[in-house]
Design an enzyme around this catalytic site. Structure first.
Site, PDB file in Angstrom:
ATOM      1  N   CYS A   1      73.373  90.686 -26.607  1.00 12.80           N
ATOM      2  CA  CYS A   1      72.429  89.997 -27.498  1.00 12.80           C
ATOM      3  C   CYS A   1      72.989  89.781 -28.903  1.00 12.80           C
ATOM      4  O   CYS A   1      72.971  88.672 -29.447  1.00 12.80           O
ATOM      5  CB  CYS A   1      71.097  90.744 -27.546  1.00 12.80           C
ATOM      6  SG  CYS A   1      71.147  92.386 -28.305  1.00 12.80           S
TER       7      CYS A   1
ATOM      8  N   HIS B   1      68.583  83.663 -26.607  1.00 12.33           N
ATOM      9  CA  HIS B   1      69.063  85.044 -26.624  1.00 12.33           C
ATOM     10  C   HIS B   1      69.776  85.362 -25.316  1.00 12.33           C
ATOM     11  O   HIS B   1      69.689  84.619 -24.335  1.00 12.33           O
ATOM     12  CB  HIS B   1      67.912  86.034 -26.864  1.00 12.33           C
ATOM     13  CG  HIS B   1      66.981  86.208 -25.692  1.00 12.33           C
ATOM     14  ND1 HIS B   1      66.409  87.408 -25.357  1.00 12.33           N
ATOM     15  CD2 HIS B   1      66.523  85.312 -24.768  1.00 12.33           C
ATOM     16  CE1 HIS B   1      65.632  87.266 -24.300  1.00 12.33           C
ATOM     17  NE2 HIS B   1      65.684  86.007 -23.914  1.00 12.33           N
TER      18      HIS B   1
ATOM     19  N   HIS C   1      67.283  94.846 -29.847  1.00  9.82           N
ATOM     20  CA  HIS C   1      67.489  93.504 -29.290  1.00  9.82           C
ATOM     21  C   HIS C   1      67.317  92.473 -30.411  1.00  9.82           C
ATOM     22  O   HIS C   1      66.588  92.689 -31.373  1.00  9.82           O
ATOM     23  CB  HIS C   1      66.506  93.219 -28.154  1.00  9.82           C
ATOM     24  CG  HIS C   1      66.831  91.971 -27.387  1.00  9.82           C
ATOM     25  ND1 HIS C   1      67.924  91.875 -26.547  1.00  9.82           N
ATOM     26  CD2 HIS C   1      66.228  90.745 -27.353  1.00  9.82           C
ATOM     27  CE1 HIS C   1      67.974  90.664 -26.019  1.00  9.82           C
ATOM     28  NE2 HIS C   1      66.949  89.964 -26.491  1.00  9.82           N
TER      29      HIS C   1
END
Length: 371
Positions: free
Chosen positions: A285, A345, A333
């Site tokens: 990520c 993402h 994240h």
């Protein structure tokens, strides 16, 4: 400082560095064949250490498995952030040790040069009969020679003082370099241990999640994917219902750098998630967001936690394309806002870089790299 001791220390550091700078390779766990999908947030799930070996008999059982898998990947994501940070710190410490080792070698050479100069001055005095310059002047009968000698004495004395002062400073610097090198050495070892521990945890969490999913029948895996999407859609709908009205006046137009970052990130759609990866074929990520902003000419911290800690924070209603949304309480994240309530993402192992609802996971906050 003992010259031989410092030279040995420098050689030891340079040789050892060659061993320590071998990178710890991040080995991606096998990923199931799947198409891009957004991930969803989920409440804390029971420990997956002892999942049921029987196939789920109801929708409720399948939902529990979904929550367990989601939690495992969340934990793997947090461990990935720890691994990435330790890797960055290891690179930094290795670079510092290289610089310090060079400084030690250069310092040794400078000390040798200064000692040679001091020795030359001592030999010159010996050739003059061992008398100090002041005594030689007192024995001179020629006034002009006396005056010329005064200037030479002053110059010689100043040169001697300069050599001795520089010699002392260089020796002190050398001691500092050696101490700093030792400190960086210990930091390097500490970070290598952190990397190894994080890598072990990542692999364990991913393996546990894959084991849970592998026990499902094909139709159950398809239903599991649908449950993931349903959870993400519910979270997105709830977020949109309570989302503050965007403040266009405050956020302003997207910058050229923001547009470039979005263009890079969206061009990676379809590439697989691999923990620790920063492209070009795969990303985790924060690997995606850090590379996207680097491509836009704005280098940012490597991990989502460091991005949250170090980048300027903004109110969510002031969000504009290119801003980074940090998710979960542990900032494990990150996704890039692309406008219209969506992010791009890299979700987790087994998934690909994709578009998803900005509110499909629990938002911690928003940061702006080009503020």
């Amino acid at each position: 400082m003992n010259r031989r001791h410092c030279a040995a220390a420098a050689i030891t550091l340079v040789c050892a560095l060659g061993l320590l700078t071998v990178p710890v390779q991040a080995t991606a766990a096998p990923t199931p064949d799947s198409s891009p999908s957004s991930s969803a947030s989920s409440p804390a799930a029971p420990s997956p250490a002892a999942p049921s070996s029987a196939a789920p008999s109801s929708e409720k059982d399948l939902e529990k498995i979904r929550e367990q898998i989601e939690t495992l990947y969340r934990q793997a994501g947090a461990a990935t952030d720890a691994y990435n940070l330790a890797e960055e710190q290891t690179k930094k410490q290795s670079g510092e040790i290289v610089k310090l080792a060079k400084a030690i070698v250069d310092g040794q050479a400078r000390i040798a040069e200064l000692k040679d100069r001091a020795g030359a001055q001592a030999r010159e005095q010996y050739r003059n009969g061992g008398l100090p310059p002041g005594a030689q002047l007192a024995l001179s009968d020629d006034p002009q020679l006396f005056l010329d000698g005064v200037n030479k004495v002053r110059t010689s004395q100043q040169a001697s003082k300069t050599v001795l002062a520089e010699l002392n400073r260089t020796q002190e610097d050398l001691e500092t370099y050696t101490q700093d090198a030792s400190s960086n050495w210990h930091k390097l070892e500490t970070n290598r241990v952190k990397q190894a521990e994080a890598k072990k945890k990542i692999n364990a969490q991913i393996a546990a999640a894959e084991k849970l999913e592998s026990r499902l029948e094909k139709k159950e895996r398809a239903r599991l994917r649908q449950l993931e999407q349903d959870a993400a859609n519910r979270a997105q709908s709830a977020w949109l219902a309570t989302r503050p009205t965007p403040n266009v006046d405050v956020s302003g137009a997207t910058t050229a750098a923001g547009k470039a970052a979005v263009a890079f990130a969206t061009a990676q759609i379809g590439k697989p998630y691999v923990w620790g990866a920063t492209g070009p074929g795969s990303y985790d990520c924060s690997g995606l967001t850090s590379k996207a902003w680097a491509a836009a000419g704005r280098p940012i911290p490597r991990t989502s936690q460091e991005q949250w800690r170090l980048l300027p924070r903004i109110d969510i209603q002031d969000m504009r394309p290119g801003d980074l949304i940090i998710y979960h309480a542990d900032a494990s994240h990150v996704g890039m806002y692309v406008g219209d309530g969506a992010i791009v993402h890299s979700p987790r192992p087994g998934r690909h870089v994709t578009l998803a609802g900005a509110g499909s996971m629990k938002i911690l906050g928003v940061v702006r790299p080009d503020r």
